[in-house]
Design an enzyme around this catalytic site. Structure first.
Site, PDB file in Angstrom:
ATOM      1  N   CYS A  71     -12.347  -2.498 -36.541  1.00  0.00           N
ATOM      2  CA  CYS A  71     -12.052  -3.353 -37.799  1.00  0.00           C
ATOM      3  C   CYS A  71     -13.291  -4.492 -37.585  1.00  0.00           C
ATOM      4  O   CYS A  71     -12.864  -5.117 -36.643  1.00  0.00           O
ATOM      5  CB  CYS A  71     -10.517  -3.640 -37.896  1.00  0.00           C
ATOM      6  SG  CYS A  71     -10.593  -5.027 -39.194  1.00  0.00           S
ATOM      7  N   HIS A 162     -16.613   6.075 -44.126  1.00  0.00           N
ATOM      8  CA  HIS A 162     -16.515   5.376 -45.232  1.00  0.00           C
ATOM      9  C   HIS A 162     -17.511   6.164 -46.424  1.00  0.00           C
ATOM     10  O   HIS A 162     -18.403   6.785 -46.223  1.00  0.00           O
ATOM     11  CB  HIS A 162     -17.421   3.981 -45.319  1.00  0.00           C
ATOM     12  CG  HIS A 162     -16.907   2.921 -44.188  1.00  0.00           C
ATOM     13  ND1 HIS A 162     -15.951   2.159 -44.690  1.00  0.00           N
ATOM     14  CD2 HIS A 162     -16.895   2.743 -42.933  1.00  0.00           C
ATOM     15  CE1 HIS A 162     -15.501   1.605 -43.724  1.00  0.00           C
ATOM     16  NE2 HIS A 162     -15.982   1.840 -42.586  1.00  0.00           N
ATOM     17  N   GLU A 211      -8.748   0.848 -47.875  1.00  0.00           N
ATOM     18  CA  GLU A 211      -8.863   1.231 -46.756  1.00  0.00           C
ATOM     19  C   GLU A 211      -7.746   2.678 -46.455  1.00  0.00           C
ATOM     20  O   GLU A 211      -6.299   2.261 -46.685  1.00  0.00           O
ATOM     21  CB  GLU A 211      -8.428   0.229 -45.806  1.00  0.00           C
ATOM     22  CG  GLU A 211      -9.852  -0.912 -45.708  1.00  0.00           C
ATOM     23  CD  GLU A 211      -9.495  -2.007 -44.515  1.00  0.00           C
ATOM     24  OE1 GLU A 211      -9.749  -1.504 -43.385  1.00  0.00           O
ATOM     25  OE2 GLU A 211      -9.552  -2.989 -44.957  1.00  0.00           O
ATOM     26  N   CYS A 220     -13.182  -5.939 -45.709  1.00  0.00           N
ATOM     27  CA  CYS A 220     -13.286  -4.780 -44.713  1.00  0.00           C
ATOM     28  C   CYS A 220     -14.809  -4.812 -44.063  1.00  0.00           C
ATOM     29  O   CYS A 220     -15.776  -4.764 -44.841  1.00  0.00           O
ATOM     30  CB  CYS A 220     -13.041  -3.376 -45.265  1.00  0.00           C
ATOM     31  SG  CYS A 220     -13.508  -1.986 -44.203  1.00  0.00           S
ATOM     32  N   GLY A 223     -16.643  -1.747 -43.670  1.00  0.00           N
ATOM     33  CA  GLY A 223     -17.169  -1.235 -45.074  1.00  0.00           C
ATOM     34  C   GLY A 223     -18.230  -2.062 -45.624  1.00  0.00           C
ATOM     35  O   GLY A 223     -19.034  -1.559 -46.092  1.00  0.00           O
TER      36      GLY A 223
END
Length: 284
Positions: A71, A162, A211, A220, A223
């Protein structure tokens, strides 16, 4: 259990210092503390642990109890915690994650960390490693049918998968409807995080994110990195230039240095409060 609530541009987690605390069932704890009505309220749980290969280890769990790999917003807060709470006393540190060791540079203001630059590593573009089901080695601007509608997406992994989808309007998107359908789509064997993106100009994009395991979040980090890489691959932003990614919780600065194939993310990390919670009913 003592904890600290922190967030990176609104992507909030409950952090536990496992140099001092022991969490026996992190999946159950994550589900409980993440509940915004009966718990503390967060996008998940992050344990900061000792490491043999780095200054500390980040062990993260989503709000549904599933374990996450990486993360970007969370790791900035791990770095801030490590410095502010005395685990480290230097401004360049390493953090072990399920996606490998990450290296971070800390900006200090009034004795506390204010901004963190993270080397997020190289983007993974090989379909089988992301993973995404495809006959092509890379998935760039490929069609996918979701809920009876055909979208085009680009697949990138930043240690977690992703799918990036470009559209003219992300503000009006019914993400609660489309997000779960992307997340559990048969083409993504490990589920997927989905970024819905509007290109603003040659160096700025806007995104919303669904997510896996958490639903829509305000930000994110992985992301945002995946979006910057995808936008370059699709020719939508300038190469070798920083990309500003505008998320619901704030902005992140992303730079893909193609000379060494490393993605760098810079953004803030914020401590909200410290607390203590009784987890006796969970057997903790």
């Amino acid at each position: 259990m003592k904890f600290t609530k922190m967030h990176g541009i609104g992507n909030d987690y409950v952090y536990v210092n496992c140099f001092k605390e022991t969490v026996k069932d992190p999946s159950a704890v994550a589900k409980f503390v993440s509940d915004r009505h009966f718990g503390i309220g967060s996008d998940g749980l992050i344990l900061i642990k000792p490491s043999d290969i780095a200054d500390c280890e980040m062990d993260m769990y989503n709000l549904d109890g599933s374990q996450g790999a990486m993360c970007g917003n969370g790791i900035r807060c791990v770095a801030k915690y490590a410095y502010d709470y005395g685990i480290v006393n230097k401004t360049s540190i390493s953090v072990a994650t399920k996606s490998g060791v990450k290296y971070l540079d800390l900006s200090i203001r009034d004795g506390k960390v204010s901004m963190v630059k993270v080397n997020m590593g190289a983007p993974i573009l090989q379909a089988s490693l992301i993973p995404v089901v495809s006959e092509d080695e890379q998935v760039i601007d490929a069609p996918i049918e979701v809920n009876g509608q055909t979208y085009r997406f680009t697949a990138v992994s930043m240690g977690n998968p992703h799918a990036i989808v470009y559209m003219d309007d992300v503000d009006g998107l019914d993400i609660e409807k489309i997000g779960p359908s992307f997340e559990s789509h048969v083409n993504f064997p490990d589920r997927v995080n989905t970024e819905f993106v509007r290109v603003i100009d040659r160096h700025t994009v806007q995104m919303r994110v669904w997510e896996r395991g958490s639903g829509e979040t305000l930000a994110c980090g992985t992301g945002a990195c995946a979006v910057a890489v995808s936008s370059i691959l699709n020719g939508l932003v300038d190469r070798n230039q920083p990309v500003t990614v505008k998320l619901l919780g704030g902005d992140l600065n992303i730079f893909w240095d193609e000379s060494d194939d490393q993605v760098y993310m810079t953004g803030p990390a914020t401590t909200v409060f410290d607390g203590e919670i009784d987890l006796g009913f969970l057997g903790e």
